[in-house]
Design an enzyme around this catalytic site. Structure first.
Site, PDB file in Angstrom:
ATOM      1  N   ARG A   1      -3.772   6.455   0.946  1.00 56.17           N
ATOM      2  CA  ARG A   1      -4.364   7.626   1.599  1.00 56.17           C
ATOM      3  C   ARG A   1      -3.444   8.388   2.539  1.00 56.17           C
ATOM      4  O   ARG A   1      -3.799   9.477   2.997  1.00 56.17           O
ATOM      5  CB  ARG A   1      -5.619   7.191   2.375  1.00 56.17           C
ATOM      6  CG  ARG A   1      -6.778   6.782   1.492  1.00 56.17           C
ATOM      7  CD  ARG A   1      -7.900   6.194   2.302  1.00 56.17           C
ATOM      8  NE  ARG A   1      -7.552   4.862   2.800  1.00 56.17           N
ATOM      9  CZ  ARG A   1      -8.289   4.190   3.684  1.00 56.17           C
ATOM     10  NH1 ARG A   1      -9.381   4.744   4.176  1.00 56.17           N
ATOM     11  NH2 ARG A   1      -7.927   2.987   4.066  1.00 56.17           N
TER      12      ARG A   1
ATOM     13  N   ARG B   1       0.823  -1.207   0.000  1.00 50.81           N
ATOM     14  CA  ARG B   1       0.000   0.000   0.000  1.00 50.81           C
ATOM     15  C   ARG B   1       0.857   1.257   0.000  1.00 50.81           C
ATOM     16  O   ARG B   1       0.532   2.245   0.663  1.00 50.81           O
ATOM     17  CB  ARG B   1      -0.962   0.026   1.208  1.00 50.81           C
ATOM     18  CG  ARG B   1      -2.054  -1.019   1.161  1.00 50.81           C
ATOM     19  CD  ARG B   1      -3.205  -0.607   2.091  1.00 50.81           C
ATOM     20  NE  ARG B   1      -3.948  -1.779   2.510  1.00 50.81           N
ATOM     21  CZ  ARG B   1      -4.017  -2.225   3.761  1.00 50.81           C
ATOM     22  NH1 ARG B   1      -3.377  -1.586   4.730  1.00 50.81           N
ATOM     23  NH2 ARG B   1      -4.718  -3.284   4.058  1.00 50.81           N
TER      24      ARG B   1
ATOM     25  N   ASP C   1      -7.028  -3.212  -6.974  1.00 53.44           N
ATOM     26  CA  ASP C   1      -7.591  -3.832  -5.776  1.00 53.44           C
ATOM     27  C   ASP C   1      -7.826  -5.311  -6.055  1.00 53.44           C
ATOM     28  O   ASP C   1      -8.143  -5.680  -7.190  1.00 53.44           O
ATOM     29  CB  ASP C   1      -8.918  -3.154  -5.392  1.00 53.44           C
ATOM     30  CG  ASP C   1      -9.359  -3.539  -3.996  1.00 53.44           C
ATOM     31  OD1 ASP C   1     -10.111  -4.535  -3.857  1.00 53.44           O
ATOM     32  OD2 ASP C   1      -8.948  -2.874  -3.030  1.00 53.44           O
TER      33      ASP C   1
ATOM     34  N   ARG D   1      -8.280  11.486  -5.146  1.00 48.91           N
ATOM     35  CA  ARG D   1      -9.524  10.862  -4.696  1.00 48.91           C
ATOM     36  C   ARG D   1     -10.614  11.864  -4.339  1.00 48.91           C
ATOM     37  O   ARG D   1     -11.782  11.479  -4.167  1.00 48.91           O
ATOM     38  CB  ARG D   1      -9.247   9.992  -3.464  1.00 48.91           C
ATOM     39  CG  ARG D   1      -8.653   8.618  -3.745  1.00 48.91           C
ATOM     40  CD  ARG D   1      -9.617   7.672  -4.456  1.00 48.91           C
ATOM     41  NE  ARG D   1     -10.963   7.732  -3.961  1.00 48.91           N
ATOM     42  CZ  ARG D   1     -11.396   7.132  -2.854  1.00 48.91           C
ATOM     43  NH1 ARG D   1     -10.564   6.408  -2.127  1.00 48.91           N
ATOM     44  NH2 ARG D   1     -12.648   7.232  -2.489  1.00 48.91           N
TER      45      ARG D   1
ATOM     46  N   TYR E   1     -14.415 -12.772   0.857  1.00 49.36           N
ATOM     47  CA  TYR E   1     -15.093 -11.499   0.588  1.00 49.36           C
ATOM     48  C   TYR E   1     -16.426 -11.734  -0.111  1.00 49.36           C
ATOM     49  O   TYR E   1     -17.431 -11.092   0.214  1.00 49.36           O
ATOM     50  CB  TYR E   1     -14.209 -10.595  -0.270  1.00 49.36           C
ATOM     51  CG  TYR E   1     -13.167  -9.827   0.499  1.00 49.36           C
ATOM     52  CD1 TYR E   1     -13.530  -8.725   1.280  1.00 49.36           C
ATOM     53  CD2 TYR E   1     -11.832 -10.180   0.451  1.00 49.36           C
ATOM     54  CE1 TYR E   1     -12.576  -8.009   1.987  1.00 49.36           C
ATOM     55  CE2 TYR E   1     -10.869  -9.464   1.154  1.00 49.36           C
ATOM     56  CZ  TYR E   1     -11.252  -8.383   1.920  1.00 49.36           C
ATOM     57  OH  TYR E   1     -10.308  -7.679   2.626  1.00 49.36           O
TER      58      TYR E   1
END
Length: 360
Positions: free
Chosen positions: A37, A33, A82, A46, A160
């Site tokens: 963010r 990652r 992703d 974003r 998921y």
């Protein structure tokens, strides 16, 4: 037959050499990652675009992939995407809810829900935007560092799809393994086939290494892992290696330290990723010289300032050694990490490891 894409010559191959166990001038580092963010420039992108739109827009995916490379002297880039684009390609709706994470409005709760899962999948049609992003990014990297592609592992993707999101105790998914093993294997087999086709497409598009993320394998006992994880991880690795033996493959089965020996002996992977719950020296004993290792600094160390980061990085490097090793965190960057954290970490890895190698 389509023509092979021409790419700029690679200038920094230290990461690829470490994957293959070759001598390196310093320990290479990339960070899971590393685009995300914690970077103000990522948050700026974003501000006007939702998460999956960034993934589906090659120009934006390329832009955010390169952002950490412009800040830190990392030794590899990893394409911004992703793992849940695979369930999307299989016909399941996935939303990214701010503050909550991924959400499946209609998860595959019952066996009868498998009828809604699309299979087979034409990955060029469904995931071509990822391939386009890889090609664009590889060209725009101009050979600075190698580009890593990735996929989720079959078990993690299945959880998921069944749970409808992450962060639970996986009770429904694990229930399938006990109550419906035949159907679970069928579902895992389908996901595996899509993952293999997807990863082969990533190589063709420009990926120079691949990582498989089994983020929820730590929820399984050794027995369940051996039946429902290991065979599919090995199948992925072996099929990819048969087609592209030159491409390094990394498997990160988070928390499944008991499986390191089996994975290293399978011949399916060049590198095994580690989280912070195992001593590097213990992991090294388990895998020997069969594979390289990657990891495993606790991400929380990056909150603690330059001195602590350097001290903990030095401990980690001394425990792993500088051969057959790639520095990384034991999991991904946090959204709240200060910029100074990865900056100190990357600098410490390079400086300390270079001195270790020179003085060896």
């Amino acid at each position: 037959m389509t023509e092979k894409i021409e790419f700029p010559e690679l200038k920094n191959d230290v990461f690829l050499k470490a994957c293959k166990g070759e001598d390196v001038p310093y320990v290479p580092i990339w960070i899971m990652r590393q685009a995300g963010r914690y970077l103000p420039e990522f948050k700026s992108v974003r501000a006007d675009v939702d998460f999956f739109s960034v993934c589906r827009t090659p120009e934006l995916a390329c832009k955010v992939t390169l952002q950490p490379l412009d800040r830190f002297p990392l030794d590899a880039a990893i394409i911004f995407s992703d793992i849940l684009v695979v369930p999307q390609a299989m016909g399941l709706e996935v939303q990214m809810i701010p503050g909550k994470g991924p959400h499946f409005p209609n998860p595959v709760k019952e066996i009868s829900d498998l009828s809604r899962v699309k299979y087979p999948v034409n990955v060029n049609e469904e995931l071509g935007y990822v391939f386009d992003a890889l090609t664009l990014t590889r060209k725009n990297l101009q050979g600075r560092v190698p580009l890593i592609g990735f996929s989720g592992a079959p078990w993690t993707l299945m959880t998921y799809c069944i749970e409808g999101g992450g962060g639970s105790n996986m009770a429904t998914s694990k229930g399938w393994l006990y109550k419906h093993p035949k159907e679970a294997h069928e579902f895992l087999s389908k996901i595996t086939r899509v993952c293999i086709d997807y990863l082969l497409g990533q190589i063709k598009a420009g990926a120079q290494a691949l990582q498989i993320f089994d983020s929820w394998s730590n929820e399984l006992s050794p027995a369940l892992f051996k039946e429902f994880c290991l065979p599919y991880l090995v199948q992925i690795g072996k099929e990819l290696k048969a087609a592209h033996p030159e491409i390094p493959l990394i498997c990160f089965a988070k928390g499944s330290n008991f499986a390191l020996e089996d994975l290293s002996k399978s011949g399916a992977y060049d590198v095994l990723g580690l989280d912070w719950t195992i001593e590097p020296s213990v992991a090294r004993q388990m895998v020997g010289d069969r594979v390289s290792l990657q990891g495993n600094l606790d991400p929380c160390v990056l909150y603690c300032g330059d001195q602590v980061i350097r001290e903990e990085t030095e401990k980690m490097l001394k425990s792993f050694g500088t051969k057959r090793y790639i520095a990384n965190l034991g999991h991904g960057m946090h959204p709240t990490h200060p910029i100074e954290g990865p900056e100190s970490f990357v600098k410490a890895v390079h400086e300390i490891s270079e001195n270790m190698i020179k003085n060896n």
